[in-house]
Write a protein that holds these residues in place. Structure first.
Motif, PDB file in Angstrom:
ATOM      1  N   LYS A 289       3.870  57.957   5.151  1.00 41.12           N
ATOM      2  CA  LYS A 289       4.586  58.975   4.199  1.00 41.12           C
ATOM      3  C   LYS A 289       5.743  58.682   3.667  1.00 41.12           C
ATOM      4  O   LYS A 289       6.635  58.060   4.275  1.00 41.12           O
ATOM      5  N   THR A 390       3.466  65.320  -3.900  1.00 45.70           N
ATOM      6  CA  THR A 390       3.051  65.908  -2.508  1.00 45.70           C
ATOM      7  C   THR A 390       1.667  65.877  -2.069  1.00 45.70           C
ATOM      8  O   THR A 390       1.233  65.640  -0.775  1.00 45.70           O
ATOM      9  N   ILE A 395       6.640  63.607   0.738  1.00 45.29           N
ATOM     10  CA  ILE A 395       7.443  65.058   1.187  1.00 45.29           C
ATOM     11  C   ILE A 395       8.447  65.259   0.285  1.00 45.29           C
ATOM     12  O   ILE A 395       9.287  64.384   0.161  1.00 45.29           O
ATOM     13  N   LYS A 453       5.514  76.207  -2.232  1.00 46.58           N
ATOM     14  CA  LYS A 453       5.226  76.132  -0.650  1.00 46.58           C
ATOM     15  C   LYS A 453       5.362  74.529  -0.370  1.00 46.58           C
ATOM     16  O   LYS A 453       5.830  74.231   0.511  1.00 46.58           O
ATOM     17  N   TYR A 454       5.046  73.734  -1.534  1.00 45.61           N
ATOM     18  CA  TYR A 454       4.924  72.480  -1.252  1.00 45.61           C
ATOM     19  C   TYR A 454       6.137  71.576  -1.488  1.00 45.61           C
ATOM     20  O   TYR A 454       6.476  70.442  -0.958  1.00 45.61           O
ATOM     21  N   ARG A 479      12.349  71.183   7.794  1.00 44.62           N
ATOM     22  CA  ARG A 479      11.398  70.903   7.063  1.00 44.62           C
ATOM     23  C   ARG A 479      10.260  69.911   7.370  1.00 44.62           C
ATOM     24  O   ARG A 479       9.208  70.096   7.403  1.00 44.62           O
ATOM     25  N   LEU A 480      10.724  68.689   7.852  1.00 47.79           N
ATOM     26  CA  LEU A 480      10.120  67.582   8.270  1.00 47.79           C
ATOM     27  C   LEU A 480       9.198  67.976   9.255  1.00 47.79           C
ATOM     28  O   LEU A 480       8.233  67.466   9.614  1.00 47.79           O
ATOM     29  N   LYS A 482       8.269  70.811  10.139  1.00 44.20           N
ATOM     30  CA  LYS A 482       7.067  71.727   9.953  1.00 44.20           C
ATOM     31  C   LYS A 482       6.001  70.805   9.241  1.00 44.20           C
ATOM     32  O   LYS A 482       4.848  70.944   9.598  1.00 44.20           O
ATOM     33  N   VAL A 483       6.303  69.950   8.253  1.00 47.33           N
ATOM     34  CA  VAL A 483       5.525  69.254   7.474  1.00 47.33           C
ATOM     35  C   VAL A 483       4.755  68.273   8.568  1.00 47.33           C
ATOM     36  O   VAL A 483       3.489  68.174   8.249  1.00 47.33           O
ATOM     37  N   LEU A 484       5.317  67.539   9.352  1.00 47.94           N
ATOM     38  CA  LEU A 484       4.846  66.637  10.399  1.00 47.94           C
ATOM     39  C   LEU A 484       4.225  67.151  11.286  1.00 47.94           C
ATOM     40  O   LEU A 484       3.417  66.448  12.030  1.00 47.94           O
ATOM     41  N   ASP A 485       4.493  68.486  11.817  1.00 44.73           N
ATOM     42  CA  ASP A 485       4.031  68.878  12.822  1.00 44.73           C
ATOM     43  C   ASP A 485       4.461  68.330  14.090  1.00 44.73           C
ATOM     44  O   ASP A 485       3.620  68.002  14.894  1.00 44.73           O
TER      45      ASP A 485
END
Lengths: 508, 508
Positions: A289, A390, A395, A453-454, A479-480, A482-485
Motif C-alpha cells: 500500500k 483508494t 490510502i 468514507k474512502y 485512520r491507518l 482502521k484501514v489496515l486493521d
C-alpha cells in the motif's frame, strides 16, 4: 495482400491526397488556435485500417503537436491505479493525443476471453465513460473510431501475413487467439460501442470497403468531428461567475480551537507518535500500500511544521513532499488534476501535498480562476480522483489545519517582524485574509462535498502548534489502524495524568 | 541519547537561531537571484549529524526551492545506466538539490564490503568526478559535506536506539553490518575523500564535537561555500563568441550525393529492410538492450520521412519519436543534456530523436545561444553522455541526413508552393540556409569530434529520398548486426541485377 497494413497500399490520387493533407494541416492549425486538447482513439484489430490511418496521420500531420500513445498491456495491467497512465498522457491544450491502444483494450479482451463477467464489464465501461466525461467537461474534443472487421477476413489476413517472410513479424500469438475468439470479440465490441457511445464521446464505426476507403472514411470522420466540436465551443461564451453566498461554517462546530499541549506533553508524545506512524507505514508497505496526504488550511496555519514532523517518521527516501504553488504554463494547459496525476506517476511510500487539488474549490473558486461550472463540477471530479487512488493501492487522508482569525493576525505580524520570516508574508496573504469569511464558506462546502468514507477529512485546530502536530499524527495513525486493521505493539507514552489543557493564547 | 538524531536535540540559543535562519534565507535569495543550481551532498552514517542538518534545512529554508533526493539503493543499482536518476534530479537554476544518498553510496559500500577491488573503485570514483565536473562546468555550485564518525561511537549510538522502543525503527540491518565493517568504511571513506575532492567540488569534513556543534559547522560550511561561489561567478564575465572559421567539409568526401533508387527497387527493399530491422530489434529486446537513434541534417533533408519508415518496423508501442524543438523555459534552466536524460527516463525499445543533443554544437553554436566555452566543451560532454548510455543497456547510432544546397532550394520552393507544406517553411529556414557553409563546418567538426567506436555517425545522402530511407535502414541493420553479433535469417530480396543507379536529379 500481405502488405494490406502499409501506407503504400492506401492509394489516393494526387488530387485527393492534396485535399486530405490540406484539410489535416488546417485542422491542426484550428486545434492550436482554439487551444483545445484533442483525444483520438483508434481501435480495431491489425489489418482493419487502424495502423494505415495511424501511419497517414504520422506522415501528414505536424508531429510536434501530435502525441502517439500505445501501451504494453502487461505494464498497464500491473499498475494498481487503472487510469493513471492515461491521465498522465492526456494531451495539453492545442495538442492531439492519438491513442492506439486504450482504456477499452483490457475490458474488451477480458470479456471476450471469458475472464470478466458482464457485471464487471459494465463497471469497467462505466469507468471509461467517467474518464471521458471528465476530459470532455474539461474542454477536450474526443473522437473515437472503431475499425470493425469480420473474423473470416481477419483469418485470411493473418494467413497472408504468416506466409510472407517479410511480413510474418506482424503476427503476434494473441492475434490468432483473438481470431479464434472472433465471435466473442464481435459480440463484446457491439455491447461496448452501444454502452459507451455518448453525446460527448460518440463512436464512429468503420465497417466496409477497401483499405483506402476505410482510411478515407476515418479521416473524414476525424476531421469533421473535430471541426464541428471546435466550432461549437467557439459559439459558447462562459457565463460570469456569481457572487459567493456566505454561510456559517459547520465544520468548526466539533472543533475545539482552544486545544493545546504543554512542551512536556509534546516532547513525550512526539517520539511515540513517530514510532507508531512508522510502524503503520511499514505495515502499509508490507501490504503493497501507499499513503497520500493532502493538507489545506489558511495561510500561516502551520502546514509546513506539521508536515516536517510527519515526514520525520520515516526514512528520507520513503517520503516525498510536494509544495503546491500556482500552476506552470504547461500545467495550466492541462486538466486541473493532471499535475497531481503527474506527481503520482512514481509514487513513494508516503506522498504529502502541501496544498493540493482542493485549490480548485478554494483559491481558484474565490479568485475566479475557475468558472462556476468548473469549480462546481470539481467536487465530483475530486471524489472520482480519490476513489481511483483508494481503489488502487493508495490510502488517502486529508487534513484541514485551522486557526482563528486572531491567531492568523498574530502570526502574520510575527512574520513581518522577524527578518528570516518576512519572505513568508506578502500582499497576497493580506488579500486572502480579507476574504476570511469567503474561505470559511469554501472550506465548509469542500468538506461537506468531499468528506467521503474512502478519503475522509480531518479538521485540526492549530492555534497551538504543538497540539496541531500531535493531533494530526494521532488522527492519521487512527485512520491507518482502521484501514489496515492493525494496531502496532508499542508501550503507551508516560504522560502526566490530566485532561488536555484548554488554552487559547499563543504558545509556540 | 536515543534521540541524538532529532532536530529538537540540536540546541541553538535564540540569538544563534536568528543568525542562522537569517543567513539561510538570504542565501536562498542569492541563489534565486544568481540563477545558479546548487547541489548539496550530505554523506555519513545515521547519527552523524547528517539527518539533523537535513531536518534543519527542511524546517528553515523555503521548501519550494529546495528539492530533497534520497534513493532506495536497490532501485538505483537496478538501473543499467548509472547516473540517469541523478541527472534527471539535477536542480534547475535558482534551486537547491539536497542529495542525502548519492553517487558515492554504492562505491563506498561495495569496496567496504570487499565486493569491489581498488581498480573498479577508482573507476567508479572517476565517473563521479566526471559527473560533478559537468555540473560545475555548467554553472552549478557543488557543496559536499561528509559527516565522519568512529565505529565505536556508532556502535554506542545504535545500541541506544535499539534500547528505546520509540527509536528502534531507525536502526536498519545494514546499520549493524556497516558498524561491523567500520574500519573498512573508514579506510574507504579516506580514499574516497582524497580522490574525489576537486577545486570545483571540494569535500568538507565534519569530524568533532557534539551534534549541535557538528550541525553548526556544517551549516557554516554550506553557506560560506555557496556564498563565495556565487560571488566568484558574478565577478567573471563571459567573453564574446568568436567568428566561426569556415573549412571544407571532410565528411562529404566519401558520400555519393548522386545515389538513388528506383521506385521498383524501393518497393522491393522496404519490406525486406523492415523485416530485418524488426528481427534485430527483437533480438536486442531479448538481450535486454534498447536502441537510441539521433537524426541531424539541414532543414528539409527528409528526417521525418526516414524516421516514419524506420518506426514502422516495430509495433507502435515499441517506438517513441521525440521531435526536438527550442527548449522550454524549464529546460533552459537546466544543463543542456537534462532534457534528453529526462526523455530517456523510461526508455522504450526504440527511441528516435528528430534533432538531438547535437543542437548544442549546431544551432546553439551558430546562433550564439551557447558561449564558445560551452559548445567547445559540449563535444566531450556528449561523448561522455553517449558512453554512459552504451555502457548501460543502450545501443546508440547517429545519422546525418545530407542534401545538396540545390536540392534544399528545390524542396523549399516546393514547400512554398504546396498549401499543405507551407507550415514547414518559414523565415528561419531561409536564414539557416544563408548559413549553409557555417552549418557544413559545424557538421564537420561534430563528426570529427563525436564519431566514436561506441556511438558512430553515418552520413546519408538524401537527395533521392528513396535511397536515403533504405540506406539509413541498411546501415542501422549492419550496425546492429555487428553490435549484437547476430544476423537474422531472412531470404535476400529479389532485386533486378544491376549496379545502383547514379542519379543526381530530383526523384521523389
Amino acid at each position: 495482400m500481405s502488405s494490406e497494413e502499409r501506407v503504400a497500399e492506401v492509394s489516393f490520387n494526387a488530387q485527393e491526397e492534396t485535399a486530405i493533407r490540406t484539410r489535416l494541416i488546417r485542422l491542426q492549425e484550428k486545434i492550436t488556435e482554439a487551444k483545445v486538447p484533442v483525444v483520438v482513439l483508434l481501435c480495431g484489430p491489425n489489418g482493419s485500417g487502424k495502423n494505415a490511418m495511424l501511419e497517414i496521420l504520422r506522415e501528414w500531420m505536424d508531429q510536434r503537436r501530435l502525441n502517439l500513445h500505445a501501451y504494453e498491456r502487461r505494464n498497464v495491467r500491473q499498475d494498481p491505479i487503472e487510469f493513471r497512465r492515461y491521465w498522465c498522457d492526456t494531451p495539453e491544450n492545442g495538442y492531439t493525443g492519438l491513442f492506439v491502444s486504450s482504456w477499452y483494450s483490457d475490458p474488451l479482451t477480458a470479456r471476450s476471453y471469458g475472464k470478466m463477467d458482464d457485471g464487471e464489464f459494465h463497471k469497467a465501461l462505466d469507468r471509461c465513460v467517467l474518464f471521458e466525461k471528465m476530459l470532455a467537461d474539461g474542454g477536450a474534443v474526443l473522437c473515437k473510431i472503431w475499425f470493425r472487421k469480420s473474423g473470416k477476413a481477419q483469418e485470411k489476413f493473418l494467413c497472408a501475413l504468416d506466409d510472407d517472410p517479410y511480413e510474418s513479424w506482424r503476427v503476434m500469438p494473441d492475434d490468432w487467439k483473438n481470431c479464434r475468439f472472433a465471435e466473442k470479440f464481435d459480440e463484446t465490441t457491439k455491447m461496448l460501442l452501444r454502452y459507451t457511445g455518448k453525446p460527448f464521446a460518440p463512436w464512429f464505426e468503420i465497417t466496409d470497403g477497401s483499405l483506402s476507403e476505410r482510411v478515407r472514411s476515418a479521416l473524414d470522420v476525424f476531421c469533421t468531428r473535430v471541426e464541428s466540436e471546435i466550432a461549437a465551443r467557439a459559439a459558447v461564451k462562459p457565463p460570469k461567475n456569481k457572487e459567493i453566498k456566505l454561510h456559517k461554517a459547520a465544520f468548526l462546530k466539533k472543533v475545539d480551537m482552544g486545544a493545546a499541549l504543554s512542551k512536556n506533553e509534546y516532547n513525550v508524545l512526539l517520539p511515540y507518535m513517530r514510532a507508531r506512524l512508522n510502524a503503520l507505514l511499514t505495515e502499509a508497505r508490507n501490504r503493497g500500500k501507499k499513503v497520500v496526504l493532502a493538507f489545506e488550511g489558511p495561510d500561516a496555519s502551520g502546514k509546513g511544521g506539521v508536515i516536517s514532523r510527519l515526514a520525520s517518521s520515516v526514512f528520507v527516501r520513503d517520503c516525498t513532499v510536494f509544495p503546491i504553488a500556482a500552476p506552470t504554463k504547461q500545467e495550466l494547459a492541462h486538466n486541473f488534476l493532471w499535475r497531481f496525476w503527474d506527481r503520482l506517476r512514481e509514487q513513494n511510500l508516503l506522498t504529502v501535498f502541501d496544498r493540493s487539488w482542493y485549490g480548485r474549490v478554494l483559491v481558484e473558486r474565490l479568485e475566479h480562476f475557475a468558472t462556476d461550472a468548473e469549480w462546481s463540477r470539481a467536487y465530483d471530479e475530486i471524489n472520482a480522483f480519490e476513489k481511483q487512488l483508494t481503489e488502487g493501492d493508495t490510502i488517502v487522508v486529508k487534513f484541514l489545519l485551522y486557526i482563528t482569525a486572531d491567531e492568523q493576525l498574530a502570526r502574520f505580524k510575527a512574520r513581518q517582524e522577524v527578518a528570516y520570516k518576512t519572505w513568508k508574508i506578502g500582499d497576497e496573504d493580506w488579500r486572502n485574509r480579507d476574504k476570511w469569511d469567503q474561505y470559511e464558506t469554501a472550506f465548509d462546502d469542500m468538506i461537506a462535498k468531499t468528506d467521503t468514507k474512502y478519503a475522509p477529512w480531518y479538521v485540526i485546530p492549530d492555534n497551538n502548534k504543538k497540539f496541531g502536530r500531535i493531533e494530526t499524527m494521532r488522527l492519521l495513525c487512527e485512520r491507518l489502524e482502521k484501514v489496515l486493521d492493525y494496531v502496532p505493539d508499542l508501550p503507551k507514552p508516560d504522560l502526566p495524568e490530566k485532561a488536555p489543557r484548554k488554552n487559547g493564547k499563543k504558545k509556540n
